[in-house]
Design a protein around this motif. Sequence first.
Motif, mmCIF file in Angstrom:
data_model
loop_
_atom_site.group_PDB
_atom_site.id
_atom_site.type_symbol
_atom_site.label_atom_id
_atom_site.label_comp_id
_atom_site.label_asym_id
_atom_site.label_seq_id
_atom_site.Cartn_x
_atom_site.Cartn_y
_atom_site.Cartn_z
ATOM 1 N N ILE A 127 0.979 -1.066 -0.051
ATOM 2 C CA ILE A 127 -0.310 -0.111 -0.103
ATOM 3 C C ILE A 127 0.798 1.064 -0.022
ATOM 4 O O ILE A 127 1.568 1.562 1.036
ATOM 5 C CB ILE A 127 -1.023 -0.020 1.210
ATOM 6 N N ASN A 128 0.761 1.978 -1.223
ATOM 7 C CA ASN A 128 1.777 3.275 -1.254
ATOM 8 C C ASN A 128 1.136 4.430 -0.960
ATOM 9 O O ASN A 128 -0.355 4.610 -1.780
ATOM 10 C CB ASN A 128 2.410 3.059 -2.571
ATOM 11 N N ALA A 129 1.273 5.186 -0.171
ATOM 12 C CA ALA A 129 0.578 6.567 0.299
ATOM 13 C C ALA A 129 0.973 7.651 -0.701
ATOM 14 O O ALA A 129 2.060 7.790 -1.150
ATOM 15 C CB ALA A 129 1.017 6.878 1.518
ATOM 16 N N THR A 130 -0.035 8.474 -1.110
ATOM 17 C CA THR A 130 0.181 9.998 -1.919
ATOM 18 C C THR A 130 -0.295 10.778 -0.999
ATOM 19 O O THR A 130 -1.683 10.881 -0.969
ATOM 20 C CB THR A 130 -0.533 9.688 -3.396
ATOM 21 N N PRO A 131 0.222 11.684 -0.451
ATOM 22 C CA PRO A 131 -0.295 12.777 0.528
ATOM 23 C C PRO A 131 -0.990 13.603 -0.293
ATOM 24 O O PRO A 131 -0.700 13.984 -1.507
ATOM 25 C CB PRO A 131 0.651 13.131 1.475
ATOM 26 N N GLY A 132 -1.791 14.752 0.339
ATOM 27 C CA GLY A 132 -2.423 15.880 -0.503
ATOM 28 C C GLY A 132 -3.327 16.480 0.101
ATOM 29 O O GLY A 132 -3.994 15.929 1.429
ATOM 30 N N THR A 133 -3.712 17.890 -0.036
ATOM 31 C CA THR A 133 -4.567 18.436 0.878
ATOM 32 C C THR A 133 -5.946 18.252 0.585
ATOM 33 O O THR A 133 -6.775 18.683 1.611
ATOM 34 C CB THR A 133 -4.306 20.079 0.504
ATOM 35 N N ASP A 134 -6.290 17.567 -0.474
ATOM 36 C CA ASP A 134 -7.594 17.164 -0.819
ATOM 37 C C ASP A 134 -7.625 16.331 -1.979
ATOM 38 O O ASP A 134 -6.454 16.066 -2.658
ATOM 39 C CB ASP A 134 -8.685 18.561 -1.187
#
Length: 461
Positions: free
Chosen positions: A72-79
Motif C-alpha cells: 500500500i503506497n501512500a500519496t499525500p495531498g491537501t484534498d
Amino acid sequence: MPLPPLSRRSLLRAGGVGLALAATTTLASCAPPSDPKALKIAFFGDQSGADELRARLEEPVRALDPTIRLEINATPGTDWNEFFAKLLTQIAAGSRPDIVSVATEGVQLMAGRGLAAPLDEYVTRDLAELQDYFDDVSPALVEAMMYDGSLFLLPLDYNAGNMYYSPVLFERAGLDLPAPDWTVDDFYDAGRAMARIPDINAYDWVVRLWGSWTSFLYANDGNLLTEGRAPGGQWLWDAAYAGNPAAAGRGGGWAWGDPVANSPAAVEALEFMIELRKEGIAPSPDVGGGQTSQALFAAGRVGMSVGGGFWAGGLHNAGMAPGTFDVQYFPRWKSQRHLFGTAGYSILETSDKKDLAWEVVKRLTFPDAFDVLFPGNVTTPARQSLSTAQRYETTGPEHWDVFSSTLTEFPETAPIPAPIYFNALSTALNQRTTEAIATGDARAALDGLQIDLETAAGAVG
C-alpha cells in the motif's frame, strides 16, 4: 479586479487533466511489467496511515491468496484534487497500482479516461453474496459511483454536508440550539448574535468543492453544472434494488451537463458568503481541506461550520469533550437539499490481477471491514446498519443520527458535481471563489467561472 478567463492550456495544466490525457494514451506502452507476487493499492494519505492499513489488511488478503504480498503506497495531498493530480502523474510515469482509493471527485475522471475497470460482471456474478450489502447501502451512494451505465466502485463511506455547531457559544449568545427544520435566516441571526462574542468566528468555512459555499448553493436549489442522469443501470437497479422505492428513477450515473456557474442561484449564494464576511460573521476563508477550520472549532473559537461524519472523530481526537459540539442538518433555504461525497476502492483497468483485486474490493464491503479501514469515527459508514448509538458513544456528537438520516430525510440530496474534468473545475472554483471574496463582486467572479468551466468542458469534448 476580476481575473481574466483561464486559458484552456492553463486549465489543463492547473487541473492535471493534461496528465490524465497523457496517462490514458501512454499507460500501456510505458508501464513496466507488474510484480506477479504483489497486489498494490494506491492510498490517499501519508505512508504511516498506509502502513497501518496494510498491517490490518494483510491477513484477509493472505487468506485470499497466501502467495501474494500486499503493498500500500501512500500519496499525500491537501484534498482529493491534489491526490488525483499526483496519482495521474504517477500512472503516466509507469506506476501500476491494482487498486486505487477513489472518492466522488475522481469517479468520472477515472472511468471516463478508461483508467478504472467496470465492476458490472463481477457484481452480477456475485450478487447473492453482495445482496446484504446493497440492502444496507442507499442507492443514492451507489448511483454516484456509476458512469455511463456501469458501476466502478462499491461505496464504503460518505459524508453529507451537515452543520456542526458549538452549544457552548450558542448558550453564550443567548440562542436556542438549531432545530432540524431551521432556516438560512435562523443561521444568519445566530451568526450575527455570536459575532458579538470577542475572538470568535461565528461561522467558518473553506474554499473547496465539498461543503463550501456550494452547500448554500445546493440549499438554494442551484448547482455549478446542469444535472442529468446517464441512461442505463437497470441491470443493477432491477437486480439489487428490486422493489426499493429509493431506487426508482435512477439511471446509469450522474451526467453533468453545461455549466450554470453564474445562475441567479449561484450568484445569490456567493453574495451571501461575501455578506457574512462584511458583517464580521465569517472570516476570509482558506483554500484547502479544512484542517485549520477544524482546529479552530476544536479550540472553541468557531460557532458553526459545515462538516460531515469525519469531523466527529477529528474533534474527539482534538480533545473536545462530549457536549461541547453537536451537529444538525444544513439549514433550509429554497430547499434543504444537502450535498455529499462518497468513496471506495476502484480496480485499475491495467491490473493483471483483477480477479484477486475484486475479491479484496468485495471483502472491504463486509461489515467487519469498516473499522479496519476507518478506525475512530473519521467518516460515515455507507452501510446504514453500522451507524449506531454505540458507535458514537465515545466520540459524540449527541445527534449523530443526522449523519445517517440525511439521505433519507432529504432524498433530493445529491453528490458534488464531479465531471471528467474535475481537476480543472476544482482549480477554477477555488480561484474564482477567492477572487469573489477579495473583490466583493460575486457576479464578475462567477461570470469568469462560467467561462472557465465552458473552456474545460470544451477541451474534453
